[in-house]
Enzyme design. Structure first.
Site, PDB file in Angstrom:
ATOM      1  N   HIS A  78       0.837  -1.212   0.000  1.00  0.00           N
ATOM      2  CA  HIS A  78       0.000   0.000   0.000  1.00  0.00           C
ATOM      3  C   HIS A  78       0.870   1.260   0.000  1.00  0.00           C
ATOM      4  O   HIS A  78       0.572   2.231  -0.690  1.00  0.00           O
ATOM      5  CB  HIS A  78      -0.961   0.004   1.194  1.00  0.00           C
ATOM      6  CG  HIS A  78      -1.882  -1.177   1.208  1.00  0.00           C
ATOM      7  ND1 HIS A  78      -2.634  -1.520   2.295  1.00  0.00           N
ATOM      8  CD2 HIS A  78      -2.161  -2.108   0.260  1.00  0.00           C
ATOM      9  CE1 HIS A  78      -3.347  -2.610   2.010  1.00  0.00           C
ATOM     10  NE2 HIS A  78      -3.061  -2.988   0.788  1.00  0.00           N
ATOM     11  N   HIS A 235      -9.491  -1.676  -4.669  1.00  0.00           N
ATOM     12  CA  HIS A 235      -8.347  -2.033  -3.825  1.00  0.00           C
ATOM     13  C   HIS A 235      -7.392  -2.975  -4.560  1.00  0.00           C
ATOM     14  O   HIS A 235      -6.172  -2.894  -4.390  1.00  0.00           O
ATOM     15  CB  HIS A 235      -8.783  -2.646  -2.495  1.00  0.00           C
ATOM     16  CG  HIS A 235      -7.606  -2.873  -1.606  1.00  0.00           C
ATOM     17  ND1 HIS A 235      -7.024  -1.863  -0.882  1.00  0.00           N
ATOM     18  CD2 HIS A 235      -6.823  -3.966  -1.414  1.00  0.00           C
ATOM     19  CE1 HIS A 235      -5.951  -2.322  -0.267  1.00  0.00           C
ATOM     20  NE2 HIS A 235      -5.810  -3.601  -0.570  1.00  0.00           N
ATOM     21  N   ASP A 239      -3.403  -2.497  -4.958  1.00  0.00           N
ATOM     22  CA  ASP A 239      -2.372  -3.520  -4.727  1.00  0.00           C
ATOM     23  C   ASP A 239      -1.524  -3.735  -5.982  1.00  0.00           C
ATOM     24  O   ASP A 239      -0.298  -3.872  -5.895  1.00  0.00           O
ATOM     25  CB  ASP A 239      -3.031  -4.858  -4.361  1.00  0.00           C
ATOM     26  CG  ASP A 239      -3.430  -4.941  -2.902  1.00  0.00           C
ATOM     27  OD1 ASP A 239      -2.958  -4.131  -2.089  1.00  0.00           O
ATOM     28  OD2 ASP A 239      -4.235  -5.842  -2.580  1.00  0.00           O
ATOM     29  N   HIS A 262      -0.846 -10.899  -5.105  1.00  0.00           N
ATOM     30  CA  HIS A 262       0.547 -10.448  -5.043  1.00  0.00           C
ATOM     31  C   HIS A 262       1.504 -11.396  -5.786  1.00  0.00           C
ATOM     32  O   HIS A 262       2.440 -10.960  -6.443  1.00  0.00           O
ATOM     33  CB  HIS A 262       0.987 -10.303  -3.586  1.00  0.00           C
ATOM     34  CG  HIS A 262       0.117  -9.362  -2.812  1.00  0.00           C
ATOM     35  ND1 HIS A 262      -0.069  -8.049  -3.182  1.00  0.00           N
ATOM     36  CD2 HIS A 262      -0.648  -9.544  -1.708  1.00  0.00           C
ATOM     37  CE1 HIS A 262      -0.896  -7.467  -2.326  1.00  0.00           C
ATOM     38  NE2 HIS A 262      -1.258  -8.343  -1.426  1.00  0.00           N
TER      39      HIS A 262
END
Ligand SMILES: [Zn+2]
Length: 306
Positions: A78, A235, A239, A262
Site C-alpha cells: 500500500h 483495492h 495492490d 501479489h
C-alpha cells in the site's frame, strides 16, 4: 522534462501491522535521484538496506514482503502504491519493526501524510519502462498480462463467491489525480469465514473493522459501509500498482488481471524483466505527452524544487 520526486522533508508515522499486530514507527526520509525506494529495519543491529524491487520480493502470501528471513519488511504494497500514485521515486523508509503500518487499510493516510509533508522535485529525469511485447503469466484459472500502451492502464477483474462482491471489473487509466480520487481510498477486505484460517497461519493479528472491510456471509459488517460500491476491485488495483511499482520505473503499458494477487503480480514483473526485448528503459522526454501529463499533481500538492 519530467523530474524524479522525493519528499520535501522527513516524516514519522506510527501504526500497527495488520498481520503481526505489532506497533511500529516508520520514518520516511527524502533521498537523492536514482536511490529508489529502500527500507531499513532500525530494530535489527546493522541490518543492510533492502531495496524495493521485483527481485528482492521474498514472499507474496496475503501481502508483499521485501527481503527474507529476519531482515524483511512485510506488507509494503500500500505504501509503495501511494509512492507510485504520487510519482514519488526516491525514499528511505526506516522502520522499527517487521511490517509497514496498515493505517485504515487503504492508501488514504499515506496520501494525506505525503501531501502534508510536501513533495520535492530532483534535478534528474524520471525513467520509464516501456513495454514492447505482450507477456502473460497464469496460475490455475488466474492470470495477468502486460502489453504495449502509451501510458499505464490497469484492467482488473476480481471474482469472489460472495453476494456483495461477485464479479467486479474496473479499467483504470493512471494519473496522479485519478489515483487520489479513485484508488487511494479503497480499503483492503476480508471474509469473516476466512478469519480462523488466517489466524491459524499467524496472519491478521492486527486486523479489525478499523483497517479492513469485513464481510459476513451476506453483508458488509463495518457500520460505515463501503466508500465505493466497487471498493473491492479498486483495492485490487491499488495492490497491483504497489506490486508492479517494484519494476523500479514509471510504466508505459497496459496490465490486465483476472483474479490476480501479489504472487501473480510479482511473477509478471519477473517474467517481463527476464524476457529480452520485451521492454526498454527511456527518459521521460522521449515519451508521448499523455504519459508525462499523467504525473501532473493536483494544485494543493505541487512540488517544490530541491
Ligand atoms: Zn492490499
Amino acid at each position: 522534462m519530467l523530474y524524479q520526486r522525493t519528499l520535501a522533508k522527513k516524516v514519522k508515522v506510527t501504526g500497527i501491522g495488520i498481520h503481526s499486530g505489532k506497533k511500529v514507527t516508520m520514518t520516511l526520509h527524502p533521498a537523492e535521484a536514482d536511490f529508489g525506494i529502500q527500507f531499513k529495519r532500525t530494530d535489527l543491529l546493522d541490518a543492510p538496506l533492502l531495496k524495493a524491487d521485483a527481485q528482492t520480493v521474498g514472499a507474496t502470501e496475503n501481502n508483499t514482503t521485501i527481503g527474507s528471513g529476519e531482515n524483511a519488511v512485510h506488507t509494503v504494497e500500500h505504501l509503495l502504491s501511494c509512492f507510485y500514485g504520487l510519482g514519488i521515486n526516491n525514499v528511505l523508509c526506516e522502520i522499527d519493526g517487521p511490517e509497514v503500518p496498515i493505517m485504515d487499510g487503504s492508501g488514504a493516510s499515506f496520501v494525506f501524510l505525503l501531501k502534508e509533508t510536501g513533495i520535492a522535485t530532483l534535478n534528474k529525469s524520471k525513467k520509464f519502462l516501456v513495454v514492447l511485447e505482450k507477456i502473460k503469466v497464469e496460475v490455475g484459472d488466474k492470470w495477468a498480462t502486460i502489453e504495449p500502451a502509451s501510458k499505464l492502464i490497469i484492467d482488473s477483474t476480481i471474482v469472489f463467491a460472495h453476494p456483495i462482491i461477485k464479479e467486479q471489473r474496473k479499467v483504470f487509466e493512471f494519473s496522479c489525480e485519478n489515483y487520489i480520487e479513485e484508488i487511494g481510498r479503497a480499503r483492503t477486505f476480508g471474509l469473516l469465514r476466512d478469519v480462523d484460517m488466517l489466524k491459524r497461519k499467524g496472519l491478521i493479528k492486527g486486523g479489525s473493522l478499523d483497517n479492513a472491510i469485513v464481510l459476513d456471509e451476506f453483508k458488509v459488517v463495518n457500520p460505515e459501509g463501503l466508500r465505493f460500491s466497487d471498493e473491492f476491485v479498486r483495492h485490487k488495483i491499488l495492490d497491483t500498482i504497489g506490486d508492479i511499482s517494484l519494476l523500479g520505473f514509471e510504466i508505459a503499458g497496459k496490465i490486465t488481471t483476472y483474479k490476480s494477487g501479489h504472487n501473480l503480480h510479482n511473477l509478471l514483473c519477473r517474467k517481463l524483466l527476464e524476457t529480452p526485448g520485451a521492454f526498454e528503459i527511456v527518459t521521460a522526454s522521449s515519451l508521448q505527452k499523455e504519459a508525462i501529463e499523467a504525473f501532473a499533481l493536483p494544485r494543493a500538492m505541487l512540488p517544490s524544487f530541491q
